[in-house]
Scaffold this motif. Structure first.
Motif, short mmCIF file in Angstrom:
data_model
loop_
_atom_site.label_atom_id
_atom_site.label_comp_id
_atom_site.label_asym_id
_atom_site.label_seq_id
_atom_site.Cartn_x
_atom_site.Cartn_y
_atom_site.Cartn_z
N TYR A 114 -5.98 5.26 -2.61
CA TYR A 114 -7.14 5.90 -1.53
C TYR A 114 -6.61 5.41 0.52
O TYR A 114 -7.20 6.60 0.97
N ARG A 115 -6.11 4.45 0.02
CA ARG A 115 -5.31 4.17 1.41
C ARG A 115 -4.37 4.33 1.53
O ARG A 115 -3.98 4.43 3.33
N ASN A 116 -3.75 6.17 0.80
CA ASN A 116 -2.08 6.50 1.35
C ASN A 116 -3.09 8.19 1.27
O ASN A 116 -3.05 9.38 1.65
N ASN A 122 -5.63 1.39 -3.47
CA ASN A 122 -4.48 1.65 -2.45
C ASN A 122 -4.37 3.27 -2.51
O ASN A 122 -3.84 3.99 -1.85
N ARG A 152 -7.14 -4.17 -7.27
CA ARG A 152 -5.92 -3.50 -5.68
C ARG A 152 -5.16 -1.76 -5.62
O ARG A 152 -5.18 -1.18 -4.91
N GLN A 187 -11.11 1.54 2.87
CA GLN A 187 -9.83 1.75 3.27
C GLN A 187 -9.15 0.55 3.87
O GLN A 187 -8.22 0.22 3.84
N GLN A 188 -10.13 -0.35 3.74
CA GLN A 188 -9.97 -2.14 4.26
C GLN A 188 -9.61 -2.63 2.99
O GLN A 188 -10.29 -3.11 2.24
N PRO A 189 -8.56 -3.25 3.11
CA PRO A 189 -7.43 -3.94 1.83
C PRO A 189 -9.07 -5.29 2.01
O PRO A 189 -8.88 -6.23 2.18
N ILE A 234 0.98 -1.33 0.31
CA ILE A 234 -0.23 0.12 -0.12
C ILE A 234 0.39 1.71 -0.04
O ILE A 234 0.24 1.87 -1.17
N ASP A 235 2.29 1.47 0.82
CA ASP A 235 2.69 2.90 0.89
C ASP A 235 3.55 2.58 -0.29
O ASP A 235 4.47 3.49 -0.48
N GLN A 274 -14.90 7.04 0.40
CA GLN A 274 -13.20 6.12 0.46
C GLN A 274 -12.63 6.09 1.41
O GLN A 274 -12.00 4.98 2.32
N THR A 310 -9.32 11.25 6.77
CA THR A 310 -10.65 10.41 6.98
C THR A 310 -10.85 11.17 8.56
O THR A 310 -12.01 10.43 8.20
#
Length: 331
Positions: free
Chosen positions: A245-247, A243, A239, A154-156, A71-72, A150, A137
């Motif tokens: 959005y997960r950042n 990802n 995925r 968040q939850q993969p 993710i990072d 959004q 968030t």
């Protein structure tokens, strides 16, 4: 003029697939979610015909480009680094950057942080937003029944499972739902049923994001267009795109170092008046105040009846405005 060609380039340590057409000064077109280089199919030809080298990458995580697992590896700095790497791959000192949706956010910050490499910007759909005082968030709306999309992302694995079950159905729902035609239809159905909307961008905790009934093709999207998108996501999955959005919070942290830095290059902004992003709370204020942060903002061009998929819904108007903007630039 023949259509765009595709090839793989090395940029920022990864492989990027690019579609390109024409010769001349470089114009880099950055797509959003859930799209690919293909969302610029109408612009590549028009920009090339105007005397420019039009290049539209599959952004990191999309299409035929590399898709790092972690993710990072999807922070704003990775994205800007990919675009700087693309310029280096073309041995281009600078480029005009064009962005839509997530590509708009990336383009804003690329022009903001590297005006030496991105000498002008044309941005679609997403207005410039200065950094908030709190983690993004933490202020996104949620209720017992629904949450902002959004947050849902968040939850993969959760949104991936829903979206990858049938990529054609997923893309059809998203492309229709976000369009001007979709926004009009949704409002009409809500009015006819007497129901109130759960809010812009809200997702049911029980039912997920996608509608349970088939949706029509919008007038600007052919069955072949939808097939192309569906095949791309069937191969690549969701995925990588999710990802981004997960950042969101990580990007907020990283951007603290650049608090107060403005976008100083010549800029054009375009959006549809039925775009869901323009309907978000605070968007009107961002539009009204944008010149404070983007002092060389040339124009805010609103497209009546147009939804979120700006360059696909209104290709003729977008192309005309974009080419006029390109030709107005020095050099």
């Amino acid at each position: 003029m023949s259509g765009p060609t595709q090839r793989i380039i090395k940029a920022n340590g990864i492989n990027l697939n690019i579609a390109e057409q024409g010769e001349g000064p470089l114009v880099l077109l950055c797509h959003g979610f859930p799209e690919s280089w293909y969302s610029w199919r109408h612009q590549l030809e028009a920009v090339a015909a105007a005397g420019y080298h039009a290049v539209a990458p599959d952004m990191r995580g999309y299409g035929k480009s590399d898709k790092p697992e972690a993710i990072d590896q999807y922070t704003i700095f990775h994205m800007i680094g990919d675009l700087v790497g693309a310029l280096d791959a073309f041995a281009a000192k600078s480029a005009i950057i064009v962005g839509h949706d997530w590509g708009a956010g990336i383009a804003w910050h690329a022009a903001r942080l590297r005006p030496d490499r991105f000498r002008a910007a044309a941005i679609l759909s997403v207005p410039y937003r200065p950094r908030s005082e709190v983690r993004p968030t933490s202020v996104m709306p949620q209720t017992e029944e629904a949450q902002f999309y959004q947050l849902y992302f968040q939850q993969p694995g959760v949104a991936e499972a829903e979206f990858e079950a049938d990529t054609r159905k997923t893309l059809a729902a998203m492309l229709f739902g976000g369009s001007g035609e979709g926004a009009t239809a949704i409002r009409a159905m809500a009015a006819a049923s007497g129901q109130t909307s759960r809010g812009v961008g809200m997702v049911s905790r029980k039912d997920g994001m996608l509608p349970k009934v088939p949706v029509p093709l919008p007038s600007w999207l052919s069955a072949a267009d939808l097939d192309y998108y569906a095949a791309e996501f069937a191969r690549s999955g969701f995925r990588g795109p999710l990802n981004y959005y997960r950042n969101i919070d990580r990007n907020w942290e990283l951007m603290g170092a650049f608090e107060g830095v403005k976008v100083t290059v010549p800029t054009l902004f375009m959006a549809g008046d039925l775009d869901m992003v323009i309907a978000f709370p605070g968007a009107a204020e961002h539009l009204a105040n944008m010149k404070q942060w983007v002092p060389q903002l040339r124009e805010i061009k609103m497209l009546p009846g147009c939804g979120h998929w700006t360059q696909q819904e209104r290709p003729a108007e977008v192309n005309a405005a974009l080419v006029d903007f390109l030709r107005s630039l020095p050099g």
